[in-house]
Structure formats: C-alpha cells, structure tokens
Design a protein around this motif. Structure first.
Motif, PDB file in Angstrom:
ATOM      1  N   SER A  82      25.958 -30.846   0.447  1.00 31.92           N
ATOM      2  CA  SER A  82      25.474 -29.645  -0.236  1.00 31.92           C
ATOM      3  C   SER A  82      24.273 -29.050   0.492  1.00 31.92           C
ATOM      4  O   SER A  82      24.122 -27.829   0.547  1.00 31.92           O
ATOM      5  CB  SER A  82      25.135 -29.953  -1.695  1.00 31.92           C
ATOM      6  OG  SER A  82      24.074 -30.860  -1.777  1.00 31.92           O
ATOM      7  N   ALA A  83      23.432 -29.878   1.081  1.00 33.76           N
ATOM      8  CA  ALA A  83      22.295 -29.363   1.856  1.00 33.76           C
ATOM      9  C   ALA A  83      22.777 -28.606   3.086  1.00 33.76           C
ATOM     10  O   ALA A  83      22.229 -27.548   3.423  1.00 33.76           O
ATOM     11  CB  ALA A  83      21.378 -30.512   2.266  1.00 33.76           C
ATOM     12  N   GLU A  84      23.803 -29.116   3.745  1.00 28.32           N
ATOM     13  CA  GLU A  84      24.342 -28.418   4.922  1.00 28.32           C
ATOM     14  C   GLU A  84      25.026 -27.114   4.532  1.00 28.32           C
ATOM     15  O   GLU A  84      24.934 -26.120   5.238  1.00 28.32           O
ATOM     16  CB  GLU A  84      25.333 -29.310   5.668  1.00 28.32           C
ATOM     17  CG  GLU A  84      24.692 -30.454   6.423  1.00 28.32           C
ATOM     18  CD  GLU A  84      23.763 -29.998   7.528  1.00 28.32           C
ATOM     19  OE1 GLU A  84      24.079 -29.004   8.221  1.00 28.32           O
ATOM     20  OE2 GLU A  84      22.709 -30.615   7.699  1.00 28.32           O
ATOM     21  N   LEU A  85      25.727 -27.107   3.399  1.00 26.42           N
ATOM     22  CA  LEU A  85      26.403 -25.886   2.965  1.00 26.42           C
ATOM     23  C   LEU A  85      25.417 -24.783   2.599  1.00 26.42           C
ATOM     24  O   LEU A  85      25.739 -23.604   2.708  1.00 26.42           O
ATOM     25  CB  LEU A  85      27.325 -26.182   1.783  1.00 26.42           C
ATOM     26  CG  LEU A  85      28.607 -26.923   2.131  1.00 26.42           C
ATOM     27  CD1 LEU A  85      29.371 -27.291   0.870  1.00 26.42           C
ATOM     28  CD2 LEU A  85      29.486 -26.098   3.052  1.00 26.42           C
ATOM     29  N   ARG A  86      24.210 -25.147   2.170  1.00 28.15           N
ATOM     30  CA  ARG A  86      23.193 -24.136   1.893  1.00 28.15           C
ATOM     31  C   ARG A  86      22.712 -23.457   3.168  1.00 28.15           C
ATOM     32  O   ARG A  86      22.205 -22.342   3.126  1.00 28.15           O
ATOM     33  CB  ARG A  86      22.008 -24.759   1.152  1.00 28.15           C
ATOM     34  CG  ARG A  86      22.267 -24.896  -0.322  1.00 28.15           C
ATOM     35  CD  ARG A  86      21.010 -25.346  -1.059  1.00 28.15           C
ATOM     36  NE  ARG A  86      21.369 -26.534  -1.831  1.00 28.15           N
ATOM     37  CZ  ARG A  86      20.947 -27.765  -1.596  1.00 28.15           C
ATOM     38  NH1 ARG A  86      20.106 -27.997  -0.617  1.00 28.15           N
ATOM     39  NH2 ARG A  86      21.358 -28.772  -2.331  1.00 28.15           N
ATOM     40  N   LYS A  87      22.853 -24.117   4.316  1.00 27.19           N
ATOM     41  CA  LYS A  87      22.405 -23.560   5.594  1.00 27.19           C
ATOM     42  C   LYS A  87      23.435 -22.610   6.209  1.00 27.19           C
ATOM     43  O   LYS A  87      23.112 -21.878   7.137  1.00 27.19           O
ATOM     44  CB  LYS A  87      22.139 -24.688   6.594  1.00 27.19           C
ATOM     45  CG  LYS A  87      21.042 -25.624   6.192  1.00 27.19           C
ATOM     46  CD  LYS A  87      20.922 -26.733   7.222  1.00 27.19           C
ATOM     47  CE  LYS A  87      19.974 -27.822   6.800  1.00 27.19           C
ATOM     48  NZ  LYS A  87      19.933 -28.910   7.790  1.00 27.19           N
ATOM     49  N   VAL A  88      24.658 -22.623   5.707  1.00 33.08           N
ATOM     50  CA  VAL A  88      25.738 -21.831   6.297  1.00 33.08           C
ATOM     51  C   VAL A  88      25.506 -20.355   6.046  1.00 33.08           C
ATOM     52  O   VAL A  88      25.112 -19.945   4.959  1.00 33.08           O
ATOM     53  CB  VAL A  88      27.105 -22.265   5.706  1.00 33.08           C
ATOM     54  CG1 VAL A  88      28.216 -21.348   6.178  1.00 33.08           C
ATOM     55  CG2 VAL A  88      27.415 -23.699   6.067  1.00 33.08           C
ATOM     56  N   SER A  89      25.785 -19.548   7.055  1.00 29.72           N
ATOM     57  CA  SER A  89      25.715 -18.093   6.913  1.00 29.72           C
ATOM     58  C   SER A  89      27.108 -17.608   6.510  1.00 29.72           C
ATOM     59  O   SER A  89      27.994 -17.467   7.358  1.00 29.72           O
ATOM     60  CB  SER A  89      25.287 -17.465   8.244  1.00 29.72           C
ATOM     61  OG  SER A  89      25.384 -16.072   8.165  1.00 29.72           O
ATOM     62  N   TRP A  90      27.294 -17.367   5.221  1.00 30.87           N
ATOM     63  CA  TRP A  90      28.605 -16.997   4.708  1.00 30.87           C
ATOM     64  C   TRP A  90      28.874 -15.521   4.968  1.00 30.87           C
ATOM     65  O   TRP A  90      27.986 -14.693   4.874  1.00 30.87           O
ATOM     66  CB  TRP A  90      28.676 -17.281   3.204  1.00 30.87           C
ATOM     67  CG  TRP A  90      28.538 -18.728   2.894  1.00 30.87           C
ATOM     68  CD1 TRP A  90      27.425 -19.373   2.455  1.00 30.87           C
ATOM     69  CD2 TRP A  90      29.542 -19.736   3.052  1.00 30.87           C
ATOM     70  NE1 TRP A  90      27.675 -20.712   2.306  1.00 30.87           N
ATOM     71  CE2 TRP A  90      28.960 -20.961   2.659  1.00 30.87           C
ATOM     72  CE3 TRP A  90      30.870 -19.721   3.467  1.00 30.87           C
ATOM     73  CZ2 TRP A  90      29.673 -22.154   2.680  1.00 30.87           C
ATOM     74  CZ3 TRP A  90      31.569 -20.908   3.485  1.00 30.87           C
ATOM     75  CH2 TRP A  90      30.979 -22.103   3.093  1.00 30.87           C
ATOM     76  N   PRO A  91      30.132 -15.156   5.294  1.00 30.42           N
ATOM     77  CA  PRO A  91      30.455 -13.741   5.511  1.00 30.42           C
ATOM     78  C   PRO A  91      30.474 -12.983   4.184  1.00 30.42           C
ATOM     79  O   PRO A  91      30.697 -13.568   3.121  1.00 30.42           O
ATOM     80  CB  PRO A  91      31.859 -13.784   6.132  1.00 30.42           C
ATOM     81  CG  PRO A  91      32.447 -15.054   5.623  1.00 30.42           C
ATOM     82  CD  PRO A  91      31.300 -16.019   5.504  1.00 30.42           C
ATOM     83  N   THR A  92      30.273 -11.682   4.286  1.00 28.99           N
ATOM     84  CA  THR A  92      30.390 -10.857   3.085  1.00 28.99           C
ATOM     85  C   THR A  92      31.867 -10.741   2.723  1.00 28.99           C
ATOM     86  O   THR A  92      32.751 -11.095   3.504  1.00 28.99           O
ATOM     87  CB  THR A  92      29.817  -9.452   3.330  1.00 28.99           C
ATOM     88  OG1 THR A  92      30.607  -8.808   4.341  1.00 28.99           O
ATOM     89  CG2 THR A  92      28.356  -9.505   3.753  1.00 28.99           C
ATOM     90  N   ARG A  93      32.137 -10.232   1.531  1.00 29.19           N
ATOM     91  CA  ARG A  93      33.523 -10.074   1.091  1.00 29.19           C
ATOM     92  C   ARG A  93      34.287  -9.142   2.035  1.00 29.19           C
ATOM     93  O   ARG A  93      35.429  -9.411   2.398  1.00 29.19           O
ATOM     94  CB  ARG A  93      33.555  -9.542  -0.335  1.00 29.19           C
ATOM     95  CG  ARG A  93      34.950  -9.391  -0.893  1.00 29.19           C
ATOM     96  CD  ARG A  93      34.898  -8.972  -2.362  1.00 29.19           C
ATOM     97  NE  ARG A  93      36.202  -8.724  -2.883  1.00 29.19           N
ATOM     98  CZ  ARG A  93      37.002  -9.638  -3.396  1.00 29.19           C
ATOM     99  NH1 ARG A  93      36.600 -10.897  -3.440  1.00 29.19           N
ATOM    100  NH2 ARG A  93      38.188  -9.323  -3.864  1.00 29.19           N
ATOM    101  N   ALA A  94      33.653  -8.046   2.450  1.00 33.16           N
ATOM    102  CA  ALA A  94      34.305  -7.091   3.351  1.00 33.16           C
ATOM    103  C   ALA A  94      34.623  -7.743   4.703  1.00 33.16           C
ATOM    104  O   ALA A  94      35.699  -7.527   5.264  1.00 33.16           O
ATOM    105  CB  ALA A  94      33.425  -5.862   3.542  1.00 33.16           C
ATOM    106  N   GLU A  95      33.683  -8.533   5.219  1.00 38.79           N
ATOM    107  CA  GLU A  95      33.928  -9.221   6.496  1.00 38.79           C
ATOM    108  C   GLU A  95      35.067 -10.222   6.362  1.00 38.79           C
ATOM    109  O   GLU A  95      35.917 -10.321   7.251  1.00 38.79           O
ATOM    110  CB  GLU A  95      32.672  -9.957   6.951  1.00 38.79           C
ATOM    111  CG  GLU A  95      31.550  -9.065   7.417  1.00 38.79           C
ATOM    112  CD  GLU A  95      30.270  -9.847   7.696  1.00 38.79           C
ATOM    113  OE1 GLU A  95      29.476  -9.370   8.532  1.00 38.79           O
ATOM    114  OE2 GLU A  95      30.060 -10.910   7.084  1.00 38.79           O
TER     115      GLU A  95
END
Length: 70
Positions: free
Chosen positions: A21-34
């Motif tokens: 969960s700590a690593e997933l908080r660091k992820v740069s998630w794409p926007t819905r449009a992307e």
C-alpha cells in the motif's frame, strides 16, 4: 522456547500488505481521459496486429498448400 521475533514486529503477510500500500501511494496514476485514450490505442493496435498475423497465416497456409500440392 523463546521466539526470535519481538512481539511488536509484524508478520510477513502484514508487512507485505503495508509495504504494498505504501508503494501504491507513490504511483502516478493516469487520469480517466488518459486511461481511455491509451486503452483505445491498445485495442486498435491489437486489431491491426491480429489482422496482420491472420492474413500472414492464411498466406503461408495457401503457399505451402500450393508448394506441397495437397
């Protein structure tokens, strides 16, 4: 017998989920449009590659059928 671990250390499963969960908080998630745009690109490329490989398979099948005289 005394345990080698201290009583305050989490077990491996708890530690795994905490670190995940700590690593997933660091992820740069794409926007819905992307995400939608990239999904469309992947689907188009898959259809094109499927058509290309299917046609190459058909051409090689016809060629070897003609070559072997079956």
């Amino acid at each position: 017998m005394a345990s080698k671990r201290g009583s305050n250390q989490p077990n491996a499963i708890t530690r795994f989920f905490r670190e995940t969960s700590a690593e997933l908080r660091k992820v740069s998630w794409p926007t819905r449009a992307e995400a939608i745009s990239l999904t469309r690109i992947v689907i188009v490329v898959m259809v094109i590659m499927g058509a290309f490989l299917g046609s190459m398979d058909w051409l090689f099948f016809r060629f070897f059928t003609w070559l072997l005289g079956s």
